[in-house]
Design a protein around this motif. Structure first.
Motif, PDB file in Angstrom:
ATOM      1  N   GLU A  30       0.812  -1.218   0.000  1.00 60.56           N
ATOM      2  CA  GLU A  30       0.000   0.000   0.000  1.00 60.56           C
ATOM      3  C   GLU A  30       0.847   1.269   0.000  1.00 60.56           C
ATOM      4  O   GLU A  30       0.500   2.264   0.652  1.00 60.56           O
ATOM      5  N   LEU A  31       1.947   1.258  -0.726  1.00 61.48           N
ATOM      6  CA  LEU A  31       2.844   2.405  -0.682  1.00 61.48           C
ATOM      7  C   LEU A  31       2.198   3.686  -1.200  1.00 61.48           C
ATOM      8  O   LEU A  31       2.567   4.790  -0.792  1.00 61.48           O
ATOM      9  N   ARG A  32       1.204   3.566  -2.091  1.00 58.29           N
ATOM     10  CA  ARG A  32       0.531   4.768  -2.592  1.00 58.29           C
ATOM     11  C   ARG A  32      -0.252   5.473  -1.491  1.00 58.29           C
ATOM     12  O   ARG A  32      -0.596   6.647  -1.630  1.00 58.29           O
ATOM     13  N   ARG A  33      -0.551   4.744  -0.394  1.00 56.16           N
ATOM     14  CA  ARG A  33      -1.308   5.325   0.711  1.00 56.16           C
ATOM     15  C   ARG A  33      -0.405   5.940   1.778  1.00 56.16           C
ATOM     16  O   ARG A  33      -0.905   6.541   2.733  1.00 56.16           O
ATOM     17  N   LEU A  34       0.908   5.788   1.634  1.00 57.73           N
ATOM     18  CA  LEU A  34       1.806   6.347   2.633  1.00 57.73           C
ATOM     19  C   LEU A  34       1.727   7.875   2.617  1.00 57.73           C
ATOM     20  O   LEU A  34       1.914   8.501   1.560  1.00 57.73           O
ATOM     21  N   PRO A  35       1.485   8.516   3.776  1.00 57.67           N
ATOM     22  CA  PRO A  35       1.492   9.980   3.813  1.00 57.67           C
ATOM     23  C   PRO A  35       2.895  10.506   3.496  1.00 57.67           C
ATOM     24  O   PRO A  35       3.888   9.881   3.876  1.00 57.67           O
ATOM     25  N   PRO A  36       3.010  11.633   2.791  1.00 57.59           N
ATOM     26  CA  PRO A  36       4.340  12.181   2.469  1.00 57.59           C
ATOM     27  C   PRO A  36       5.174  12.384   3.740  1.00 57.59           C
ATOM     28  O   PRO A  36       4.748  13.020   4.691  1.00 57.59           O
ATOM     29  N   GLY A  37       6.350  11.776   3.738  1.00 61.64           N
ATOM     30  CA  GLY A  37       7.273  11.937   4.848  1.00 61.64           C
ATOM     31  C   GLY A  37       6.993  11.074   6.056  1.00 61.64           C
ATOM     32  O   GLY A  37       7.738  11.126   7.037  1.00 61.64           O
ATOM     33  N   PRO A  55       3.225  -7.924  -7.146  1.00 59.69           N
ATOM     34  CA  PRO A  55       2.718  -9.015  -7.995  1.00 59.69           C
ATOM     35  C   PRO A  55       3.714  -9.462  -9.061  1.00 59.69           C
ATOM     36  O   PRO A  55       3.874 -10.669  -9.303  1.00 59.69           O
ATOM     37  N   ALA A  56       4.399  -8.522  -9.700  1.00 56.92           N
ATOM     38  CA  ALA A  56       5.360  -8.895 -10.743  1.00 56.92           C
ATOM     39  C   ALA A  56       6.539  -9.670 -10.155  1.00 56.92           C
ATOM     40  O   ALA A  56       7.063 -10.603 -10.776  1.00 56.92           O
ATOM     41  N   GLU A  57       6.966  -9.294  -8.953  1.00 57.54           N
ATOM     42  CA  GLU A  57       8.047 -10.012  -8.292  1.00 57.54           C
ATOM     43  C   GLU A  57       7.603 -11.430  -7.934  1.00 57.54           C
ATOM     44  O   GLU A  57       8.364 -12.388  -8.069  1.00 57.54           O
ATOM     45  N   HIS A 109      -6.836 -13.112  -9.757  1.00 55.44           N
ATOM     46  CA  HIS A 109      -8.105 -12.437  -9.509  1.00 55.44           C
ATOM     47  C   HIS A 109      -7.995 -11.578  -8.258  1.00 55.44           C
ATOM     48  O   HIS A 109      -7.084 -11.736  -7.451  1.00 55.44           O
ATOM     49  N   ALA A 110      -8.964 -10.702  -8.093  1.00 55.66           N
ATOM     50  CA  ALA A 110      -8.961  -9.807  -6.938  1.00 55.66           C
ATOM     51  C   ALA A 110      -9.419 -10.503  -5.669  1.00 55.66           C
ATOM     52  O   ALA A 110      -9.138 -10.023  -4.562  1.00 55.66           O
ATOM     53  N   ASP A 111     -10.117 -11.638  -5.812  1.00 56.43           N
ATOM     54  CA  ASP A 111     -10.615 -12.352  -4.639  1.00 56.43           C
ATOM     55  C   ASP A 111     -10.906 -13.797  -5.018  1.00 56.43           C
ATOM     56  O   ASP A 111     -10.676 -14.221  -6.157  1.00 56.43           O
ATOM     57  N   TRP A 112     -11.444 -14.541  -4.052  1.00 57.58           N
ATOM     58  CA  TRP A 112     -11.693 -15.958  -4.266  1.00 57.58           C
ATOM     59  C   TRP A 112     -12.907 -16.229  -5.155  1.00 57.58           C
ATOM     60  O   TRP A 112     -13.086 -17.347  -5.639  1.00 57.58           O
ATOM     61  N   PHE A 156      -8.873  -8.573 -11.349  1.00 51.34           N
ATOM     62  CA  PHE A 156      -7.795  -7.876 -10.652  1.00 51.34           C
ATOM     63  C   PHE A 156      -7.495  -6.587 -11.399  1.00 51.34           C
ATOM     64  O   PHE A 156      -7.287  -6.597 -12.619  1.00 51.34           O
ATOM     65  N   THR A 157      -7.471  -5.453 -10.680  1.00 49.13           N
ATOM     66  CA  THR A 157      -7.221  -4.158 -11.297  1.00 49.13           C
ATOM     67  C   THR A 157      -6.107  -3.435 -10.542  1.00 49.13           C
ATOM     68  O   THR A 157      -5.620  -3.911  -9.504  1.00 49.13           O
ATOM     69  N   ALA A 158      -5.741  -2.263 -11.053  1.00 46.98           N
ATOM     70  CA  ALA A 158      -4.707  -1.465 -10.400  1.00 46.98           C
ATOM     71  C   ALA A 158      -5.126  -1.001  -9.014  1.00 46.98           C
ATOM     72  O   ALA A 158      -4.279  -0.624  -8.193  1.00 46.98           O
TER      73      ALA A 158
END
Length: 255
Positions: free
Chosen positions: A153-160, A210-212, A228-231, A236-238
């Motif tokens: 969830e790195l896109r959710r990390l607050p700046p700094g 996912p690519a790793e 898939h995004a779930d069971w 599965f999306t971005a």
């Protein structure tokens, strides 16, 4: 003195944690969570034997076995295995005590599975690659390896700031702190009782893109069959917070 890996895991996943791990009917034990998981795994087993890596207290293995799928397991935590044994005996679900990246369960399987982000409990890339290779060693030709894993969830990390709030419910807060250089995250689970009562449980992880994950699979001889995004098979999306990915070994007889 440095603890062995088994000692570290037994210290982390101890009797106190194992005793409160099961939450029948709610959370990850809710019917709407477990039902699709077991349905999909039973389908993928294809009438053969299944092996769960890091079987824990049997959250998935017990209902899967009740569906008629022969299930075995590998588990490093003695306390988690003891909790499993309060539900089923060793004849119903045999378990090898050991590390999911190296331990060998007897026999051959059509399905190996690793659910609920547990591959991230292995804290190095080399251990995670070894886990794929261990799964491959257990599978018959054409066998499948299924992994359920969250997307970092790195896109959710607050700046700094190095932390995200994963959950904020009455009585429970999940806070994840990230070391983006090492791909490490520590999950801080805060459980609140009456008044000022509180409990904290921390679990360290190494997150995997996912690519790793796909490259690890390729190194072990797998090809990706689906993601898939779930069971239930949702796309599965971005923006998907997690994924269920199925890898498969080649089968010379169907080539």
């Amino acid at each position: 003195m440095e603890l062995s890996k088994a000692a570290e895991q037994n210290q982390l996943w101890n009797a106190e944690v194992a005793a409160r791990y099961d939450t029948p009917g709610s959370g990850m034990f809710a019917a709407e969570v477990l039902g699709p998981t077991v349905d999909r795994l039973a389908e993928l087993a294809g009438g053969g034997r299944a092996l769960e890596l890091a079987i824990g207290t049997g959250r998935v293995a017990v209902p899967l076995a009740e569906r008629g799928v022969p299930v075995s397991g590998i588990e490093l935590s003695t306390a988690m295995l003891d909790q499993l044994r309060t539900k089923v005996d060793a004849e119903t679900i045999p378990v090898v005590a050991g590390d999911m990246s190296t331990a060998r369960a007897p026999g051959e399987f059509t399905l190996v599975y690793l659910v609920f982000n547990t591959i991230s409990n292995l804290l190095t890339q080399s251990e995670q690659v070894a886990c794929f290779r261990n799964a491959a060693r257990h599978l018959s030709p054409g066998g499948r390896f299924v992994i359920e894993l969250w997307v970092p969830e790195l896109r959710r990390l607050p700046p700094g700031l190095p932390a995200t709030v994963g959950t904020a419910d009455p009585g429970y807060i999940l806070l994840d702190t990230y070391d983006v250089l090492q791909q490490h995250v520590v999950s801080h689970h805060f459980h609140f009782g009456e008044g000022t009562d509180a409990q904290l449980f921390r679990s360290p992880h190494r997150y995997i893109w996912p690519a790793e994950l796909d490259l690890m699979a390729e190194l072990a001889g797998f090809t990706r069959e689906s993601r898939h995004a779930d069971w239930t098979g949702s796309p599965f999306t971005a923006d998907s917070p997690s994924h269920v990915t199925t890898y498969r070994l080649p089968d010379p007889d169907t080539a």
